[in-house]
Design a protein around this motif. Structure first.
Motif, mmCIF file in Angstrom:
data_model
loop_
_atom_site.group_PDB
_atom_site.id
_atom_site.type_symbol
_atom_site.label_atom_id
_atom_site.label_comp_id
_atom_site.label_asym_id
_atom_site.label_seq_id
_atom_site.Cartn_x
_atom_site.Cartn_y
_atom_site.Cartn_z
ATOM 1 N N LYS A 189 0.810 -1.215 -0.030
ATOM 2 C CA LYS A 189 0.008 0.075 0.144
ATOM 3 C C LYS A 189 0.874 1.206 0.049
ATOM 4 C CE LYS A 189 -4.002 -1.804 2.102
ATOM 5 N NZ LYS A 189 -4.888 -1.874 3.622
ATOM 6 N N ARG A 190 1.905 1.215 0.793
ATOM 7 C CA ARG A 190 3.021 2.106 0.725
ATOM 8 C C ARG A 190 3.674 2.537 -0.690
ATOM 9 N NH1 ARG A 190 4.804 5.005 4.693
ATOM 10 N NH2 ARG A 190 6.965 4.783 4.025
ATOM 11 N N PHE A 191 3.930 1.238 -1.233
ATOM 12 C CA PHE A 191 4.664 1.472 -2.319
ATOM 13 C C PHE A 191 3.558 1.889 -3.430
ATOM 14 C CE2 PHE A 191 5.745 -0.464 -6.567
ATOM 15 C CZ PHE A 191 7.269 -0.140 -6.404
ATOM 16 N N LYS A 192 2.611 1.583 -3.572
ATOM 17 C CA LYS A 192 1.634 2.268 -4.451
ATOM 18 C C LYS A 192 1.335 3.684 -4.390
ATOM 19 C CE LYS A 192 -2.013 -0.430 -3.629
ATOM 20 N NZ LYS A 192 -3.142 -1.167 -3.832
ATOM 21 N N ARG A 193 1.543 4.308 -3.240
ATOM 22 C CA ARG A 193 1.670 5.756 -3.003
ATOM 23 C C ARG A 193 2.881 6.672 -3.447
ATOM 24 N NH1 ARG A 193 -1.167 4.223 1.943
ATOM 25 N NH2 ARG A 193 0.861 4.819 3.227
ATOM 26 N N ASN A 194 3.772 5.739 -3.760
ATOM 27 C CA ASN A 194 5.025 6.340 -4.294
ATOM 28 C C ASN A 194 5.279 6.609 -5.768
ATOM 29 O OD1 ASN A 194 7.892 6.938 -4.918
ATOM 30 N ND2 ASN A 194 8.657 5.926 -2.942
ATOM 31 N N ARG A 195 4.959 7.695 -6.201
ATOM 32 C CA ARG A 195 4.660 7.966 -7.806
ATOM 33 C C ARG A 195 6.287 7.752 -8.567
ATOM 34 N NH1 ARG A 195 1.559 13.692 -8.120
ATOM 35 N NH2 ARG A 195 -0.369 13.107 -7.201
ATOM 36 N N THR A 196 7.329 8.123 -7.899
ATOM 37 C CA THR A 196 8.671 7.795 -8.507
ATOM 38 C C THR A 196 8.833 6.257 -8.702
ATOM 39 O OG1 THR A 196 9.448 9.867 -7.339
ATOM 40 C CG2 THR A 196 11.166 8.005 -8.200
ATOM 41 N N ALA A 197 8.587 5.666 -7.707
ATOM 42 C CA ALA A 197 8.615 4.026 -7.814
ATOM 43 C C ALA A 197 7.765 3.406 -8.820
ATOM 44 C CB ALA A 197 8.489 3.323 -6.237
ATOM 45 N N ILE B 193 12.884 1.819 -8.385
ATOM 46 C CA ILE B 193 11.845 0.901 -7.853
ATOM 47 C C ILE B 193 12.604 0.444 -6.366
ATOM 48 C CG2 ILE B 193 11.126 -1.674 -7.751
ATOM 49 C CD1 ILE B 193 11.011 -1.281 -10.950
ATOM 50 N N GLY B 194 13.866 0.181 -6.386
ATOM 51 C CA GLY B 194 14.444 -0.104 -5.225
ATOM 52 C C GLY B 194 14.480 0.705 -4.089
ATOM 53 N N ASP B 195 14.442 2.075 -4.424
ATOM 54 C CA ASP B 195 14.097 3.294 -3.346
ATOM 55 C C ASP B 195 12.839 3.236 -2.915
ATOM 56 O OD1 ASP B 195 16.966 4.091 -3.511
ATOM 57 O OD2 ASP B 195 16.410 5.634 -5.151
ATOM 58 N N GLY B 196 11.878 2.971 -3.700
ATOM 59 C CA GLY B 196 10.392 2.809 -3.310
ATOM 60 C C GLY B 196 10.060 1.637 -2.600
#
Length: 349
Positions: free
Chosen positions: A48-56, A328-331
């Motif tokens: 859920k947190r990853f999906k909110r990361n636009r850069t990732a 992706i890795g940072d996300g």
């Protein structure tokens, strides 16, 4: 003694307990009000947190597009059967254009409508070769990380769980491998086995597992002291069940973060060996090997002109994929970051 005092005797009074603080518990807990009081797993919360990361998400989109372009670049045949009939690449990556009667293309032709990325020194279409070349570079990256992470996970989990002499012996092996730089070991393996697809996989997987082993071992040393692990042991669970059902799932986040970032590193390493002429056989449409075949154009091309497209497009494909994997890795790292999750739960954004 009054009746009220008598009824209070023998009771346990709990102090320092704030029920309001429990109702507003930190978001690190598996309990969420939105889920109606049901538990929310660590990986579900991270997703859920990853999906909110636009850069990732942008990085994930770029990797998905490059992967699909590589898969559908040319038809795929397995055991005499065509499993993928589509062909996005307009030409075969090995076709020499100036030898085709219907083509007017030559060597190092600049980009045109018929050849969007121009041609290379052998008159082959660069657009088709860049699309097709992703099959080598991208697949090697994923396969190497998959093999390295799997072996390193098992190795590190056994070392950290049993400890003692088992841990001492296994970690001395890791230290021995760690004494050699990874790229030097890859060069030695390729020089011994020769260039080729599976030779490159072995060159990066054989020394690549040690970091995963160390990561998992460190996590296991901490997790195995938790109460739920001790309870599983007390209930008679076997060591294999304790390791892979109770310990490893909770030790996975650092492995996932490193593995995601490591895919880009492997792709750069494969391209580096290809640029040195130690990767795939000459003429192969692999991004690093394509750069090796056009290295002379970095100085001067035919007629004194520099055919920039011969190096910019293969190099740009490497840059784009590695940059996307790092995003992706940072996300993923932010998604599993417990401290950042706690800050967000307090309204810190």
């Amino acid at each position: 003694m009054s009746n009220e005092q008598h009824t209070e005797r023998g009771r346990i009074r709990v102090t320092g307990f704030d029920p309001e603080q429990v109702r507003q518990r930190d978001s690190l807990s598996d309990w969420t009000e939105e889920s109606g009081g049901e538990t929310e797993g660590r990986f579900e919360r991270a997703w859920k947190r990853f999906k909110r990361n636009r850069t990732a998400l942008i990085g994930l989109f770029v990797v998905a597009v490059l992967t699909l372009l590589a898969v559908f670049a040319r038809p795929i045949t397995m055991m005499g059967m065509t499993v993928q009939p589509f062909s996005l690449a307009p030409y075969d990556p090995t076709t020499i254009m100036y030898m085709s009667p219907e083509s007017s293309a030559g060597t190092y032709d600049s980009p045109t409508l018929s050849h969007p990325m121009g041609t290379d020194g052998d008159g082959r279409d660069l657009f088709s070769r860049v699309l097709y070349g992703g099959r080598y570079s991208i697949s090697i990256g994923f396969i190497v990380v998959g093999l390295s992470a799997t072996f390193g996970l098992v190795y590190g989990a056994i070392s950290g769980y049993y400890g003692g002499w088992t841990d001492e012996i296994l970690m001395r092996i890791v230290d021995t491998v760690y004494a050699f730089p990874g790229l030097i070991l890859a060069l030695i393996i390729v020089a011994t086995l020769g260039g080729g697809y599976w030779q490159l996989v072995a060159a990066f997987a054989i020394p690549g597992w040690i970091t995963y082993a160390r990561l998992i071992r460190g996590e296991v040393l901490t997790i195995k002291e938790n109460e739920y692990v001790m309870a599983a042991k007390a209930l008679g669970a076997r060591d294999r069940s304790v390791i892979f059902k109770h310990i490893v799932p909770n030790a996975m986040p650092p492995l996932i973060v490193y593995g995601t970032l490591n895919i880009g590193t492997v792709v750069i390493g494969v391209a580096a060996l290809g640029f040195l002429g130690l990767g795939m056989p000459p003429g192969t449409a692999e991004w690093g090997t394509m750069l090796d075949q056009t290295r002379e154009t970095l100085i001067q091309g035919p007629g004194g002109a520099i055919p920039w497209w011969a190096t910019v497009f293969p190099g740009g494909a490497i840059f784009l994929f590695v940059m996307a994997m790092n995003m992706i890795g940072d996300g993923v790292n932010d998604a599993f970051d417990a401290q950042e999750t706690g800050i967000e739960g307090q309204g810190g954004g």
